[in-house]
Design a protein around this motif. Structure first.
Motif, PDB file in Angstrom:
ATOM      1  N   ARG A  75      49.958  58.510  28.662  1.00 25.30           N
ATOM      2  CA  ARG A  75      49.209  58.963  29.837  1.00 25.30           C
ATOM      3  C   ARG A  75      48.887  57.768  30.729  1.00 25.30           C
ATOM      4  NH1 ARG A  75      44.208  59.895  26.110  1.00 25.30           N
ATOM      5  NH2 ARG A  75      42.987  57.987  26.450  1.00 25.30           N
ATOM      6  N   TRP A  76      48.562  58.104  31.985  1.00 28.94           N
ATOM      7  CA  TRP A  76      48.113  57.090  32.934  1.00 28.94           C
ATOM      8  C   TRP A  76      46.597  56.979  32.854  1.00 28.94           C
ATOM      9  CZ3 TRP A  76      51.579  54.132  35.463  1.00 28.94           C
ATOM     10  CH2 TRP A  76      52.879  54.615  35.623  1.00 28.94           C
ATOM     11  N   GLU A  77      46.084  55.736  32.926  1.00 28.21           N
ATOM     12  CA  GLU A  77      44.637  55.513  32.935  1.00 28.21           C
ATOM     13  C   GLU A  77      44.270  54.671  34.156  1.00 28.21           C
ATOM     14  OE1 GLU A  77      42.830  54.134  29.378  1.00 28.21           O
ATOM     15  OE2 GLU A  77      43.720  55.697  28.129  1.00 28.21           O
ATOM     16  N   ALA A  78      43.147  55.003  34.751  1.00 31.24           N
ATOM     17  CA  ALA A  78      42.752  54.378  36.010  1.00 31.24           C
ATOM     18  C   ALA A  78      42.217  52.964  35.823  1.00 31.24           C
ATOM     19  CB  ALA A  78      41.696  55.238  36.696  1.00 31.24           C
ATOM     20  N   LEU A  79      42.592  52.091  36.745  1.00 28.23           N
ATOM     21  CA  LEU A  79      41.950  50.795  36.861  1.00 28.23           C
ATOM     22  C   LEU A  79      40.709  50.954  37.738  1.00 28.23           C
ATOM     23  CD1 LEU A  79      44.976  50.026  36.098  1.00 28.23           C
ATOM     24  CD2 LEU A  79      44.505  47.835  37.246  1.00 28.23           C
ATOM     25  N   ARG A  80      39.781  50.032  37.595  1.00 25.57           N
ATOM     26  CA  ARG A  80      38.551  50.051  38.380  1.00 25.57           C
ATOM     27  C   ARG A  80      38.720  49.152  39.605  1.00 25.57           C
ATOM     28  NH1 ARG A  80      33.197  46.658  36.871  1.00 25.57           N
ATOM     29  NH2 ARG A  80      34.905  45.191  36.442  1.00 25.57           N
ATOM     30  N   ARG A  81      38.264  49.647  40.762  1.00 26.01           N
ATOM     31  CA  ARG A  81      38.200  48.772  41.927  1.00 26.01           C
ATOM     32  C   ARG A  81      36.964  47.896  41.751  1.00 26.01           C
ATOM     33  NH1 ARG A  81      40.193  48.891  47.273  1.00 26.01           N
ATOM     34  NH2 ARG A  81      40.793  51.077  47.144  1.00 26.01           N
ATOM     35  N   VAL A  82      37.181  46.654  41.353  1.00 26.33           N
ATOM     36  CA  VAL A  82      36.053  45.785  41.026  1.00 26.33           C
ATOM     37  C   VAL A  82      35.429  45.204  42.288  1.00 26.33           C
ATOM     38  CG1 VAL A  82      37.614  43.851  40.550  1.00 26.33           C
ATOM     39  CG2 VAL A  82      35.308  43.823  39.633  1.00 26.33           C
ATOM     40  N   TYR A  83      36.234  44.859  43.271  1.00 24.74           N
ATOM     41  CA  TYR A  83      35.748  44.468  44.596  1.00 24.74           C
ATOM     42  C   TYR A  83      36.953  44.371  45.524  1.00 24.74           C
ATOM     43  CZ  TYR A  83      37.426  39.656  43.833  1.00 24.74           C
ATOM     44  OH  TYR A  83      38.202  38.558  43.593  1.00 24.74           O
ATOM     45  N   GLY A  84      36.715  44.617  46.817  1.00 21.96           N
ATOM     46  CA  GLY A  84      37.775  44.481  47.807  1.00 21.96           C
ATOM     47  C   GLY A  84      39.043  45.210  47.396  1.00 21.96           C
ATOM     48  N   ALA A  85      40.163  44.452  47.364  1.00 22.85           N
ATOM     49  CA  ALA A  85      41.457  45.020  46.984  1.00 22.85           C
ATOM     50  C   ALA A  85      41.806  44.703  45.533  1.00 22.85           C
ATOM     51  CB  ALA A  85      42.539  44.469  47.906  1.00 22.85           C
ATOM     52  N   VAL A  86      40.839  44.252  44.747  1.00 26.23           N
ATOM     53  CA  VAL A  86      41.074  43.835  43.363  1.00 26.23           C
ATOM     54  C   VAL A  86      40.741  44.973  42.406  1.00 26.23           C
ATOM     55  CG1 VAL A  86      40.516  42.167  41.558  1.00 26.23           C
ATOM     56  CG2 VAL A  86      40.537  41.453  43.962  1.00 26.23           C
ATOM     57  N   PHE A  87      41.715  45.308  41.556  1.00 22.69           N
ATOM     58  CA  PHE A  87      41.540  46.333  40.528  1.00 22.69           C
ATOM     59  C   PHE A  87      41.650  45.664  39.161  1.00 22.69           C
ATOM     60  CE2 PHE A  87      42.914  48.518  44.279  1.00 22.69           C
ATOM     61  CZ  PHE A  87      42.289  49.756  44.258  1.00 22.69           C
ATOM     62  N   ASP A  88      40.839  46.133  38.197  1.00 19.98           N
ATOM     63  CA  ASP A  88      40.897  45.500  36.882  1.00 19.98           C
ATOM     64  C   ASP A  88      40.917  46.508  35.746  1.00 19.98           C
ATOM     65  OD1 ASP A  88      38.256  46.383  36.658  1.00 19.98           O
ATOM     66  OD2 ASP A  88      37.430  44.406  36.198  1.00 19.98           O
ATOM     67  N   VAL A 108      45.403  51.994  49.953  1.00 23.37           N
ATOM     68  CA  VAL A 108      45.641  52.044  48.510  1.00 23.37           C
ATOM     69  C   VAL A 108      44.381  52.644  47.888  1.00 23.37           C
ATOM     70  CG1 VAL A 108      46.085  50.724  46.414  1.00 23.37           C
ATOM     71  CG2 VAL A 108      47.197  50.062  48.552  1.00 23.37           C
ATOM     72  N   ASN A 109      44.460  53.893  47.481  1.00 25.56           N
ATOM     73  CA  ASN A 109      43.282  54.616  47.015  1.00 25.56           C
ATOM     74  C   ASN A 109      42.995  54.421  45.539  1.00 25.56           C
ATOM     75  OD1 ASN A 109      42.773  55.856  49.552  1.00 25.56           O
ATOM     76  ND2 ASN A 109      44.401  57.335  49.139  1.00 25.56           N
ATOM     77  N   ALA A 110      44.035  54.163  44.744  1.00 28.24           N
ATOM     78  CA  ALA A 110      43.838  54.074  43.293  1.00 28.24           C
ATOM     79  C   ALA A 110      45.005  53.330  42.664  1.00 28.24           C
ATOM     80  CB  ALA A 110      43.708  55.472  42.686  1.00 28.24           C
ATOM     81  N   VAL A 111      44.756  52.755  41.497  1.00 27.29           N
ATOM     82  CA  VAL A 111      45.788  52.100  40.694  1.00 27.29           C
ATOM     83  C   VAL A 111      45.641  52.590  39.263  1.00 27.29           C
ATOM     84  CG1 VAL A 111      46.779  49.897  39.946  1.00 27.29           C
ATOM     85  CG2 VAL A 111      45.656  50.054  42.173  1.00 27.29           C
ATOM     86  N   GLU A 112      46.755  52.883  38.615  1.00 27.50           N
ATOM     87  CA  GLU A 112      46.732  53.364  37.237  1.00 27.50           C
ATOM     88  C   GLU A 112      47.730  52.594  36.377  1.00 27.50           C
ATOM     89  OE1 GLU A 112      45.283  58.010  37.832  1.00 27.50           O
ATOM     90  OE2 GLU A 112      47.387  57.592  37.370  1.00 27.50           O
ATOM     91  N   MET A 113      47.435  52.549  35.074  1.00 25.62           N
ATOM     92  CA  MET A 113      48.260  51.839  34.098  1.00 25.62           C
ATOM     93  C   MET A 113      48.779  52.829  33.062  1.00 25.62           C
ATOM     94  SD  MET A 113      47.009  48.807  31.493  1.00 25.62           S
ATOM     95  CE  MET A 113      46.605  47.727  32.854  1.00 25.62           C
ATOM     96  N   TRP A 114      50.076  52.708  32.739  1.00 26.44           N
ATOM     97  CA  TRP A 114      50.668  53.590  31.738  1.00 26.44           C
ATOM     98  C   TRP A 114      50.280  53.111  30.348  1.00 26.44           C
ATOM     99  CZ3 TRP A 114      52.308  58.240  31.176  1.00 26.44           C
ATOM    100  CH2 TRP A 114      53.064  58.614  30.055  1.00 26.44           C
ATOM    101  N   GLN A 115      49.711  54.030  29.569  1.00 31.08           N
ATOM    102  CA  GLN A 115      49.286  53.722  28.206  1.00 31.08           C
ATOM    103  C   GLN A 115      50.329  54.265  27.233  1.00 31.08           C
ATOM    104  OE1 GLN A 115      46.662  51.922  27.199  1.00 31.08           O
ATOM    105  NE2 GLN A 115      46.001  51.527  29.295  1.00 31.08           N
ATOM    106  N   LYS A 116      51.191  53.358  26.780  1.00 31.43           N
ATOM    107  CA  LYS A 116      52.222  53.747  25.815  1.00 31.43           C
ATOM    108  C   LYS A 116      51.565  54.116  24.498  1.00 31.43           C
ATOM    109  CE  LYS A 116      56.706  52.207  24.018  1.00 31.43           C
ATOM    110  NZ  LYS A 116      57.684  51.087  23.971  1.00 31.43           N
ATOM    111  N   GLY A 117      52.030  55.150  23.869  1.00 32.93           N
ATOM    112  CA  GLY A 117      51.406  55.655  22.648  1.00 32.93           C
ATOM    113  C   GLY A 117      50.480  56.800  22.962  1.00 32.93           C
ATOM    114  N   LYS A 118      49.599  56.590  23.945  1.00 24.88           N
ATOM    115  CA  LYS A 118      48.745  57.677  24.415  1.00 24.88           C
ATOM    116  C   LYS A 118      49.505  58.585  25.373  1.00 24.88           C
ATOM    117  CE  LYS A 118      44.502  54.913  24.133  1.00 24.88           C
ATOM    118  NZ  LYS A 118      43.343  54.400  24.894  1.00 24.88           N
TER     119      LYS A 118
END
Length: 248
Positions: free
Chosen positions: A192-205, A180-190
C-alpha cells in the motif's frame, strides 16, 4: 415568457463560454511588491520552502525568485510561478517579470518580496530598474502562470535525512500550474501507499522508511505522478536524484 431562438442561442453560448471567462489565471490581481538585498542579486538558500541552494536561482529563472505572503498557503505555494508587472508606465516593462515563489515574506501590504534580480526585471531597461529600486515598494498586478523549468522532476534528499531511519525530501522542477498536494511512499510487504508529512514549505518527511529502494509518488492537482525510477537503496543525505519524469 418564452425565449426566441436567437435569445436561446445566445444563452447557450454564454453557458459554454462561462468557464473560459472565469479562468482566474487569465486575470491579474492588484497588489504591491518590494525587494530584499543579496550580494549577487539571486535568491537566498535559507528560504522557508526548503529548496536550499537550489532556491537561489531555480533553474532557468536565473534568480528571479520571491518570498510570498498570502500566496504561501502553508507551503503549498512553494515552487509556483507568477507573472508580475508594475504600474509606472514610463519605467515598467509591459511583460514584467516571471518568477518563482521560494520563500515566505512580508512587506508593506505586499504579496511579493522579490530578489534583486526579479525586481530589476520589472523595469523596461537598466536605468528604469534603478529608478524603481528607489521607490522600494511599488504597485503591481500579478497572475499565476505555468512553470517552465528545464529538465526532469528531481527528488532532493534533505541534509537532515539519515539512511536508515529518517527521510526528508523536496520535489524540484515541477512544471505546470498545479500545486504538489501530497507525497506518498510505497510500502512493500504491506502493499500500500502511505502518506509523507509536509513538515514545512515544500519538504515532506517519513520516519523509519523501508530499507532498500524507495518508490515515491506525488499528487499534482488531482493527478498522481509515479517516477520511472526509484530512489536507490544507498541514497545519501544531500543527494539529488533524477526521476526520469518530465511534466509539461
Amino acid at each position: 415568457m418564452e425565449l426566441g431562438f436567437k435569445h436561446q442561442l445566445g444563452l447557450v453560448c454564454v453557458i459554454l463560454l462561462f468557464p473560459a471567462l472565469c479562468n482566474c489565471n487569465e486575470y491579474f490581481t492588484n497588489s504591491r511588491a518590494t525587494y530584499y538585498g543579496t550580494s549577487d542579486g539571486n535568491g537566498t538558500p535559507t528560504g522557508a520552502c526548503g529548496f536550499g541552494e537550489y532556491g537561489r536561482k531555480m533553474n532557468w529563472y536565473d534568480g528571479r525568485v520571491a518570498g510570498v505572503s498570502g500566496l504561501w498557503r502553508n507551503g503549498a505555494g512553494c515552487g509556483t510561478c507568477y507573472q508580475v508587472k508594475c504600474k509606472i508606465a514610463e519605467l515598467c516593462d509591459v511583460k514584467g517579470a516571471y518568477l518563482v515563489a521560494t520563500d515566505q515574506g512580508y512587506g508593506d501590504r505586499t504579496d511579493f518580496v522579490m530578489s534583486p534580480n526579479a525586481f530589476s526585471r520589472l523595469g523596461g531597461n537598466k536605468n528604469a530598474s534603478a529608478e524603481l529600486k528607489k521607490y522600494g515598494t511599488v504597485d503591481i498586478e500579478y497572475r499565476r502562470v505555468p512553470c517552465t523549468y528545464i529538465g526532469n522532476v528531481l527528488f532532493h534528499i534533505k541534509e537532515s535525512s539519515s539512511n536508515p531511519g529518517y527521510l526528508a525530501v523536496v520535489i524540484l522542477n515541477v512544471n505546470g500550474k498545479y500545486d504538489v498536494n501530497a507525497v506518498e511512499m510505497w510500502q512493500k510487504g504491506k502493499e500500500r501507499w502511505e502518506a509523507l508529512r509536509r513538515v514545512y514549505g515544500a519538504v515532506f518527511d517519513f520516519a523509519n522508511p523501508p530499507r532498500g529502494e524507495i518508490l515515491l509518488r506525488f499528487q499534482v492537482g488531482v493527478k498522481w505522478m509515479i517516477p520511472n525510477i526509484a530512489i536507490p537503496a544507498n541514497w545519501k543525505p544531500g543527494a539529488t536524484y533524477d526521476t526520469k519524469l518530465q511534466l509539461y
